[in-house]
Design a protein around this motif. Structure first.
Motif: not given
Length: 138
Positions: A20-23, A6-17
């Motif tokens: 996405g914001a930068v794009v 779940s920590t890995g999932f949260m990190i991956m989700l944070s990176v994707l967000l």
């Protein structure tokens, strides 16, 4: 092990967000550059050209304008008419197209001013002022 997943999932989700914001920000800035000027930009430009025309109608030396021949006099009159028309249009303008028309009329007035100045010839006072400035710098 479940908490690591779940920590890995949260990190991956944070990176994707974040990506996405930068794009999104980059895409928005590119879209702003390519779009037409806003009404506010158009108003600022119209004001700039109108102020420039108004400043050009104020002679540095009234005597120079007093010796104006018919060509210079007509050009000065036309420039003043453009100034009055552009001021009236600016007071009522609300869209970029209306502000663009104010800009066009003000630039037309500046063309008339150039014609008048060319007909008046070089200003002898301007030459004296340049020499005095050069002497004071030396």
């Amino acid at each position: 092990m479940g908490s690591m997943g779940s920590t890995g999932f949260m990190i991956m989700l944070s990176v994707l967000l974040i990506v996405g914001a930068v794009v999104g920000v980059v895409a928005q800035r590119r879209a702003q550059r390519s779009r037409r000027p806003s009404d506010l930009d158009a108003e600022a430009e119209a004001n700039h050209w109108l102020v420039r025309l108004g400043g050009g109608l104020v002679p540095p030396d009234v005597r120079a304008w007093a010796r104006a021949d018919e060509t210079a006099g007509q050009a000065l009159t036309s420039a003043a008419q453009c100034h009055r028309a552009a001021r009236a249009q600016l007071a009522q303008a609300r869209t970029a197209a209306e502000y663009a028309e104010v800009t066009r009329v003000a630039k037309e007035g500046l063309d008339h001013l150039r014609t008048a100045r060319a007909a008046l010839g070089p200003d002898p006072e301007y030459g004296k002022a340049r020499l005095a400035l050069a002497d004071s710098i030396s």
